[in-house]
Design a protein around this motif. Structure first.
Motif, PDB file in Angstrom:
ATOM      1  N   SER A 156       0.848  -1.187   0.000  1.00 26.67           N
ATOM      2  CA  SER A 156       0.000   0.000   0.000  1.00 26.67           C
ATOM      3  C   SER A 156       0.887   1.241   0.000  1.00 26.67           C
ATOM      4  O   SER A 156       1.801   1.355   0.830  1.00 26.67           O
TER       5      SER A 156
ATOM      6  N   VAL B 289       0.238   4.706   0.468  1.00 27.43           N
ATOM      7  CA  VAL B 289       0.169   5.753   1.493  1.00 27.43           C
ATOM      8  C   VAL B 289       0.824   5.316   2.808  1.00 27.43           C
ATOM      9  O   VAL B 289       1.588   6.090   3.395  1.00 27.43           O
TER      10      VAL B 289
ATOM     11  N   TYR C  66      -8.069  12.493   3.212  1.00 32.97           N
ATOM     12  CA  TYR C  66      -8.726  11.261   3.679  1.00 32.97           C
ATOM     13  C   TYR C  66      -7.884  10.036   3.356  1.00 32.97           C
ATOM     14  O   TYR C  66      -7.751   9.125   4.188  1.00 32.97           O
ATOM     15  N   TYR C  67      -7.288   9.997   2.167  1.00 30.05           N
ATOM     16  CA  TYR C  67      -6.446   8.863   1.804  1.00 30.05           C
ATOM     17  C   TYR C  67      -5.298   8.679   2.786  1.00 30.05           C
ATOM     18  O   TYR C  67      -4.814   7.567   2.980  1.00 30.05           O
TER      19      TYR C  67
ATOM     20  N   GLN D 237     -11.142  10.899  -7.514  1.00 25.25           N
ATOM     21  CA  GLN D 237     -10.255   9.815  -7.078  1.00 25.25           C
ATOM     22  C   GLN D 237      -8.984   9.764  -7.908  1.00 25.25           C
ATOM     23  O   GLN D 237      -7.878   9.605  -7.366  1.00 25.25           O
TER      24      GLN D 237
ATOM     25  N   LEU E 126      -5.086  10.330  -6.490  1.00 23.47           N
ATOM     26  CA  LEU E 126      -4.052   9.313  -6.718  1.00 23.47           C
ATOM     27  C   LEU E 126      -2.892   9.878  -7.526  1.00 23.47           C
ATOM     28  O   LEU E 126      -1.721   9.581  -7.250  1.00 23.47           O
TER      29      LEU E 126
END
Length: 362
Positions: free
Chosen positions: A205, A207, A234-235, A343, A347
């Motif tokens: 992952s 983040v 938020y991510y 989104q 990203l």
């Protein structure tokens, strides 16, 4: 064996956050979910479907509510010529080979079934169905898909692993790897990293990887968001440890707040418009000035569904990434509905953060 996930109950159809919580836990604990099927509580076709699945050669996870849990057990017993018995206050098929609180495992014919009961505001029951395969995920940046497949295929053949490559956003490829032996995956990843040292990140992952690296170096990041409305922050904040590295995010939707909070020049807004390279450059600079961050990201765009013009159609997004020593702005044209544009924008900004300091993140 394929993995089929079956939700039984109205709440799993309509309660999106509850359903996503369950999916996260299952995806973390098991192999790739091949299919997901939903049944409302009153669906009369459930028995025939369960009977068909029980006679397959697949792994099955059934998630149901407390209300439907006994009924599901009864249907399984009817299909498998079994009886329900009371164990630890829970009615389950007598032939269940393993059980924990609100979860049991049943092997029938060539299929393996894990039935779990969960309702809102409850912890996830133990997932008893485990994959015999091991899996891993890596991420590759600024490499064409066909080129990456050509690079990875000989390594995969050497270590007997399989992999799938999917696109997250332009310039960011996700590689999902599976094998029956973990050592093979480990050697595959190491061999791939040796060939792509400044393009491949071995963390599953991204983040959490950023959080870990910035925490180690005692560095901070801040954001200035417009069209993403806080999605970028938020991510980060949905992951543990975000408070170690995230100074904050300013959501400057209006031009007035861009000027007052981020010191974006009124003349720049008037000449180039809020959705422009010049404005996001000043937004990231403003975020750097109002925080003690080492890196900033800013996003401004037209997410839709309206608001576009011939010069700046819906999906037009500008992003700026800034460190203490350099900054870069990019103009993107995304397709999709409002949420998908948002989104993709978030990203892509994360990708730009990684690439502005390869020494730290790779």
């Amino acid at each position: 064996m394929k993995l089929h996930l079956i939700f039984i109950g109205n709440k799993f159809v309509y309660n999106r956050s509850f359903k996503e919580y369950i999916l996260r836990n299952i995806e973390n604990a098991s192999e790739f979910i091949d299919s997901i099927t939903y049944f409302k509580s009153s669906d009369n076709s459930l028995f025939l479907y369960l009977e068909e699945q029980l006679n397959s050669k697949d792994n099955i996870i059934i998630v149901t509510s407390k209300q439907n849990f006994p009924t599901v057990g009864k249907l399984i017993c009817t299909a498998t010529s079994d009886n329900q018995v009371l164990k630890d206050g829970m009615l389950i098929p007598q032939k269940a080979s393993l059980f924990e609180e609100r979860s049991y495992l049943l092997e029938y014919s060539e299929s393996v079934v894990n039935v779990m009961q969960i309702d809102e505001n409850e912890k996830m029951p133990q997932i008893l169905l485990r994959s015999k395969k091991t899996k891993a995920t890596v991420h590759v940046f600024n490499e064409e898909r066909d080129s990456l497949v050509s690079i990875l295929t000989p390594i995969a053949q050497t270590y007997e692993v399989s992999f799938d490559v999917t696109l997250e956003v332009e310039g960011w490829l996700r590689v999902d790897i599976s094998s029956n032996r973990y050592g093979d995956i480990s050697n595959f990843i190491q061999g791939s990293k040796n060939l792509l040292p400044r393009k491949l990140i071995t963390s599953s992952s991204i983040v959490p990887h950023i959080i870990e690296r910035l925490t180690q170096k005692n560095k901070k990041v801040s954001f200035a968001e417009s069209c993403t409305g806080g999605l970028l922050s938020y991510y980060f904040t949905k992951n543990n440890g975000a408070s170690n590295i995230l100074e904050g995010s300013l959501i400057t939707y209006s031009n007035a707040l861009k000027e007052n909070w981020l010191a974006v020049s009124h003349a720049t807004l008037e000449e180039f418009g809020a959705v422009s390279s010049e404005v996001v450059c000043e937004m990231s600079d403003g975020a750097m000035n109002v925080s003690s961050a080492d890196y900033t990201l800013s996003i401004s765009g037209i997410a839709g569904d309206g608001g576009g013009t011939p010069e700046k159609p819906v999906g037009t997004v500008y992003i700026s990434a800034r460190s203490k020593t350099e900054h870069k702005e990019e103009h993107l044209q995304f397709e999709g509905d409002r949420n998908y544009v948002q989104q993709q924008s978030a990203l892509y900004a994360i990708k730009m953060l990684l690439l502005i300091d390869k020494e730290t993140f790779f």
